[in-house]
Scaffold this motif. Structure first.
Motif, PDB file in Angstrom:
ATOM      1  N   PRO A  83      63.057 -14.260 -11.679  1.00 56.51           N
ATOM      2  CA  PRO A  83      62.441 -14.461 -12.370  1.00 56.51           C
ATOM      3  C   PRO A  83      61.870 -12.503 -11.582  1.00 56.51           C
ATOM      4  O   PRO A  83      61.134 -12.976 -10.561  1.00 56.51           O
ATOM      5  CB  PRO A  83      61.524 -14.876 -12.940  1.00 56.51           C
ATOM      6  CG  PRO A  83      61.790 -16.250 -11.215  1.00 56.51           C
ATOM      7  CD  PRO A  83      63.515 -15.940 -11.636  1.00 56.51           C
ATOM      8  N   ALA A  85      58.913  -9.567 -12.961  1.00 54.45           N
ATOM      9  CA  ALA A  85      58.140  -8.605 -13.253  1.00 54.45           C
ATOM     10  C   ALA A  85      58.700  -7.242 -13.840  1.00 54.45           C
ATOM     11  O   ALA A  85      59.355  -7.096 -13.052  1.00 54.45           O
ATOM     12  CB  ALA A  85      56.892  -8.931 -13.014  1.00 54.45           C
ATOM     13  N   SER A 112      60.678 -13.875 -16.831  1.00 58.11           N
ATOM     14  CA  SER A 112      59.359 -14.047 -16.258  1.00 58.11           C
ATOM     15  C   SER A 112      58.230 -14.309 -16.970  1.00 58.11           C
ATOM     16  O   SER A 112      58.161 -13.198 -17.693  1.00 58.11           O
ATOM     17  CB  SER A 112      59.089 -12.852 -15.152  1.00 58.11           C
ATOM     18  OG  SER A 112      57.768 -12.390 -14.832  1.00 58.11           O
ATOM     19  N   TYR A 135      53.978 -18.776 -15.387  1.00 61.66           N
ATOM     20  CA  TYR A 135      52.346 -19.048 -14.147  1.00 61.66           C
ATOM     21  C   TYR A 135      51.494 -20.032 -14.891  1.00 61.66           C
ATOM     22  O   TYR A 135      50.928 -19.108 -15.740  1.00 61.66           O
ATOM     23  CB  TYR A 135      52.533 -16.848 -13.981  1.00 61.66           C
ATOM     24  CG  TYR A 135      53.542 -16.464 -12.932  1.00 61.66           C
ATOM     25  CD1 TYR A 135      53.073 -17.419 -11.668  1.00 61.66           C
ATOM     26  CD2 TYR A 135      53.652 -15.394 -12.826  1.00 61.66           C
ATOM     27  CE1 TYR A 135      53.307 -16.451 -10.511  1.00 61.66           C
ATOM     28  CE2 TYR A 135      54.607 -13.950 -11.856  1.00 61.66           C
ATOM     29  CZ  TYR A 135      54.155 -15.044 -10.541  1.00 61.66           C
ATOM     30  OH  TYR A 135      55.027 -14.328  -9.986  1.00 61.66           O
ATOM     31  N   THR A 161      55.792 -21.127 -10.919  1.00 62.72           N
ATOM     32  CA  THR A 161      55.870 -20.584  -9.424  1.00 62.72           C
ATOM     33  C   THR A 161      55.276 -21.356  -8.969  1.00 62.72           C
ATOM     34  O   THR A 161      53.859 -20.933  -9.767  1.00 62.72           O
ATOM     35  CB  THR A 161      56.226 -19.193  -9.500  1.00 62.72           C
ATOM     36  OG1 THR A 161      57.344 -18.917 -10.243  1.00 62.72           O
ATOM     37  CG2 THR A 161      56.054 -18.437  -8.946  1.00 62.72           C
ATOM     38  N   LYS A 211      59.562 -23.451  -8.674  1.00 64.06           N
ATOM     39  CA  LYS A 211      59.755 -22.104  -7.113  1.00 64.06           C
ATOM     40  C   LYS A 211      58.890 -21.772  -6.303  1.00 64.06           C
ATOM     41  O   LYS A 211      57.376 -21.624  -6.559  1.00 64.06           O
ATOM     42  CB  LYS A 211      59.891 -21.083  -8.314  1.00 64.06           C
ATOM     43  CG  LYS A 211      60.716 -20.182  -7.985  1.00 64.06           C
ATOM     44  CD  LYS A 211      60.861 -18.765  -8.355  1.00 64.06           C
ATOM     45  CE  LYS A 211      61.427 -17.214  -7.920  1.00 64.06           C
ATOM     46  NZ  LYS A 211      59.959 -16.931  -7.864  1.00 64.06           N
ATOM     47  N   ASP A 266      66.606 -18.521  -3.197  1.00 66.30           N
ATOM     48  CA  ASP A 266      66.934 -17.630  -3.960  1.00 66.30           C
ATOM     49  C   ASP A 266      66.428 -16.458  -2.079  1.00 66.30           C
ATOM     50  O   ASP A 266      65.563 -17.007  -2.057  1.00 66.30           O
ATOM     51  CB  ASP A 266      66.052 -16.658  -4.845  1.00 66.30           C
ATOM     52  CG  ASP A 266      64.840 -17.071  -5.179  1.00 66.30           C
ATOM     53  OD1 ASP A 266      64.028 -17.603  -4.123  1.00 66.30           O
ATOM     54  OD2 ASP A 266      64.042 -16.651  -5.576  1.00 66.30           O
ATOM     55  N   GLY A 268      66.662 -13.052  -0.332  1.00 63.74           N
ATOM     56  CA  GLY A 268      68.126 -11.731   0.162  1.00 63.74           C
ATOM     57  C   GLY A 268      69.782 -12.552   0.340  1.00 63.74           C
ATOM     58  O   GLY A 268      70.624 -11.633   0.938  1.00 63.74           O
ATOM     59  N   ARG A 270      72.681 -10.798  -0.500  1.00 66.69           N
ATOM     60  CA  ARG A 270      73.062  -9.383  -1.401  1.00 66.69           C
ATOM     61  C   ARG A 270      74.471  -9.365  -1.823  1.00 66.69           C
ATOM     62  O   ARG A 270      74.896  -8.270  -1.508  1.00 66.69           O
ATOM     63  CB  ARG A 270      72.852  -8.894   0.408  1.00 66.69           C
ATOM     64  CG  ARG A 270      71.333  -9.038   0.170  1.00 66.69           C
ATOM     65  CD  ARG A 270      70.230  -7.684  -0.929  1.00 66.69           C
ATOM     66  NE  ARG A 270      68.785  -7.386  -0.173  1.00 66.69           N
ATOM     67  CZ  ARG A 270      68.600  -8.620  -1.725  1.00 66.69           C
ATOM     68  NH1 ARG A 270      68.726 -10.217  -2.084  1.00 66.69           N
ATOM     69  NH2 ARG A 270      67.125  -8.188  -1.576  1.00 66.69           N
ATOM     70  N   GLY A 289      67.365 -11.654  -6.789  1.00 65.63           N
ATOM     71  CA  GLY A 289      66.053 -10.606  -7.287  1.00 65.63           C
ATOM     72  C   GLY A 289      66.111  -8.527  -7.238  1.00 65.63           C
ATOM     73  O   GLY A 289      67.208  -8.495  -8.118  1.00 65.63           O
ATOM     74  N   ARG A 290      66.496  -8.263  -6.393  1.00 65.27           N
ATOM     75  CA  ARG A 290      66.485  -6.615  -6.634  1.00 65.27           C
ATOM     76  C   ARG A 290      67.360  -6.247  -6.455  1.00 65.27           C
ATOM     77  O   ARG A 290      67.605  -5.205  -7.324  1.00 65.27           O
ATOM     78  CB  ARG A 290      65.182  -6.610  -4.834  1.00 65.27           C
ATOM     79  CG  ARG A 290      64.132  -6.537  -4.690  1.00 65.27           C
ATOM     80  CD  ARG A 290      63.690  -6.393  -2.579  1.00 65.27           C
ATOM     81  NE  ARG A 290      62.409  -7.168  -2.637  1.00 65.27           N
ATOM     82  CZ  ARG A 290      61.942  -8.089  -2.516  1.00 65.27           C
ATOM     83  NH1 ARG A 290      63.461  -9.040  -1.711  1.00 65.27           N
ATOM     84  NH2 ARG A 290      60.368  -8.246  -2.051  1.00 65.27           N
TER      85      ARG A 290
HETATM   86  C1  LIG Z   1      59.831  -6.703  -9.031  1.00 69.22           C
HETATM   87  C2  LIG Z   1      60.326  -8.051  -8.490  1.00 69.22           C
HETATM   88  C3  LIG Z   1      59.284  -8.435  -9.170  1.00 69.22           C
HETATM   89  C4  LIG Z   1      59.011 -10.373  -9.132  1.00 69.22           C
HETATM   90  N1  LIG Z   1      58.650 -10.741 -10.458  1.00 69.22           N
HETATM   91  C5  LIG Z   1      58.276 -12.698 -10.677  1.00 69.22           C
HETATM   92  C6  LIG Z   1      57.390 -12.809 -11.291  1.00 69.22           C
HETATM   93  O1  LIG Z   1      57.081 -12.062 -12.393  1.00 69.22           O
HETATM   94  N2  LIG Z   1      57.316 -14.829 -10.779  1.00 69.22           N
HETATM   95  C7  LIG Z   1      58.640 -15.364  -9.988  1.00 69.22           C
HETATM   96  O2  LIG Z   1      58.484 -16.350  -9.952  1.00 69.22           O
HETATM   97  N3  LIG Z   1      58.754 -14.168  -8.692  1.00 69.22           N
HETATM   98  C8  LIG Z   1      58.871 -12.883  -9.320  1.00 69.22           C
HETATM   99  N4  LIG Z   1      59.172 -12.202  -8.045  1.00 69.22           N
HETATM  100  C9  LIG Z   1      60.555 -12.917  -6.553  1.00 69.22           C
HETATM  101  C10 LIG Z   1      62.157 -13.312  -7.112  1.00 69.22           C
HETATM  102  O3  LIG Z   1      61.713 -14.105  -8.371  1.00 69.22           O
HETATM  103  C11 LIG Z   1      62.892 -13.626  -6.376  1.00 69.22           C
HETATM  104  O4  LIG Z   1      62.247 -14.961  -5.318  1.00 69.22           O
HETATM  105  C12 LIG Z   1      63.186 -12.781  -5.074  1.00 69.22           C
HETATM  106  O5  LIG Z   1      62.778 -11.842  -5.560  1.00 69.22           O
HETATM  107  C13 LIG Z   1      64.508 -13.304  -4.377  1.00 69.22           C
HETATM  108  O6  LIG Z   1      64.507 -12.235  -3.437  1.00 69.22           O
HETATM  109  P1  LIG Z   1      65.689 -10.914  -3.239  1.00 69.22           P
HETATM  110  O7  LIG Z   1      64.711 -10.356  -4.421  1.00 69.22           O
HETATM  111  O8  LIG Z   1      65.832 -10.622  -2.022  1.00 69.22           O
HETATM  112  O9  LIG Z   1      66.424 -11.227  -4.058  1.00 69.22           O
HETATM  113  C14 LIG Z   1      59.604 -11.006  -8.323  1.00 69.22           C
HETATM  114  C15 LIG Z   1      60.755 -10.307  -7.191  1.00 69.22           C
HETATM  115  C16 LIG Z   1      60.276  -8.805  -7.282  1.00 69.22           C
HETATM  116  C17 LIG Z   1      61.218  -7.955  -6.435  1.00 69.22           C
END
Ligand SMILES: Cc1cc2nc3c(=O)[nH]c(=O)nc-3n(C[C@H](O)[C@H](O)[C@H](O)COP(=O)(O)O)c2cc1C
Length: 348
Positions: A83, A85, A112, A135, A161, A211, A266, A268, A270, A289-290
């Motif tokens: 998820p 945002a 999200s 949330y 979360t 989470k 989750d 890192g 990659r 995520g990213r």
């Molecule tokens: C831009 C961005 C927005 C995020 N928004 C949320 C969110 O709205 N809710 C949530 O539980 N986690 C959020 N996360 C965390 C991700 O769900 C996830 O835990 C995390 O990105 C995993 O790491 P990674 O980016 O290294 O893969 C967000 C992460 C990023 C990078």
């Protein structure tokens, strides 16, 4: 192929498509300063490399299964879209593109609470099984409204979360207020505790996943509170900086829950080799995520589809090279800690 040849080039390539604010928002980590000392976010990536792969050979790998089910939701691969945002910062189609792409490749999309597009519209974008990230709000009425929406829209699970009772200071690219339908920064619930988890579980028939679990004691409490699964996560290093990298937090949590609930991870991840490491350490699936935000920025729906497709192909390849035929039963002993790592086997 719309993405760079090497998936490690995704972030660099995405920069060409993102405003400074969006770049900052996506890559940001808690407390990150101008020098870019994103400690936990960086350590998440590095920590997976502390686990060496120790392949089995002379196994017939002509048939490989990457299909599995996660909490009963069938999926073509054990890789979910985490998820995230405000996807509109990456591409105008935002979560609609992610919904179509993940549906196309058979991966689960976790939407999200703070998505740029309304959940109903995301669900209409493509028929697929997807999960909703919740949330909890200081106003319990709003939390319950979100739960009812998740049920009405047909989400298959709720992912609460729990590592954000408050936002952490982040200094780059905060979205302007009102950018998405739900502004979370000022409505996060500092009173969130196990009683609220129980209350939420009673409000819905959907399976509940927590989470943001890093401590095995919390994983044991999650089992005791009837939760269906936990995501071992430090929010991609965006909440408590200095938190343990998830590749190291995972094994003791897998040991603590002892198969009673599903464990995901989750942070890192990659590459498909990182996915293999996570599965071998006992995760049922990983979330990314990213990387998908960067793929979305580079090539919209097609980019996200290509990313998941390539990760799945590379996972199949990594399974063949490690002598593993079924993603749901990867051998635990195909990963070993690098010599000298203090996260050695006794806890596993
Ligand atoms: C831009 C961005 C927005 C995020 N928004 C949320 C969110 O709205 N809710 C949530 O539980 N986690 C959020 N996360 C965390 C991700 O769900 C996830 O835990 C995390 O990105 C995993 O790491 P990674 O980016 O290294 O893969 C967000 C992460 C990023 C990078």
């Amino acid at each position: 192929m719309r993405l760079p040849f090497g998936l490690d080039q995704l972030e660099d390539r995405a920069r060409e498509h993102l405003s400074r604010g969006a770049q900052g928002y996506f890559s940001d980590a808690a407390y990150s300063d101008a020098a870019g000392l994103f400690t936990t976010a960086r350590e998440n990536e590095a920590a997976w490399q502390h686990w060496y792969l120790r392949p089995r050979v002379l196994v017939d790998v002509s048939e490989i299964r990457t299909e599995t089910s996660i909490l009963g939701t069938p999926t073509r691969m054990p890789i979910l879209a985490a998820p995230c945002a405000y996807n509109a910062f990456a591409h105008p189609d935002a979560e609609l593109a992610v919904a179509r792409a993940t549906a196309g490749v058979g991966a689960i999309h976790v939407v999200s609470t703070a998505a740029s597009k309304p959940p109903e519209e995301i669900a209409r974008a493509a028929a697929a099984d997807r999960w909703f990230q919740l949330y909890s709000d200081i106003d319990a009425g709003k939390t319950d409204e979100r739960l009812r929406m998740a049920e009405d829209v047909g989400f298959k699970a709720v992912v609460l979360t729990v590592d954000a009772p408050v936002g952490a200071p982040r200094y780059h690219g905060y979205p302007e207020q009102g950018f998405g339908p739900v502004a979370t920064a000022n409505v996060l619930d500092p009173g969130l505790e196990w009683g609220e988890v129980e209350r939420i579980a009673k409000q819905t028939d959907l399976p509940l996943v927590l989470k943001g679990i890093l401590h095995p004691a919390d994983a044991i409490l999650a089992v005791a509170h009837g939760v269906a699964g936990v995501v071992v996560s430090n929010h991609g290093g965006r909440q408590l900086d200095g938190a343990i990298p998830t590749a190291f937090a995972l094994p003791p949590i897998v040991g603590a829950v002892d198969g009673q609930i599903e464990v995901y991870v989750d942070g890192g991840v990659r590459s498909a080799r990182d996915v293999m490491r996570a599965l071998a350490l006992g995760a049922r699936a990983v979330l990314i995520g990213r990387p998908y935000l960067w793929a979305l920025a580079i090539a919209g729906e097609e980019g996200v589809r290509e990313l998941f497709g390539r990760l799945c192909d590379e996972l199949r390849n990594a399974m063949m090279l490690t002598g593993q035929v079924d993603v749901a039963s990867i051998d635990r002993d195909i990963v070993v800690p690098r010599p000298g790592s203090s996260y050695a086997s006794p806890e596993r």
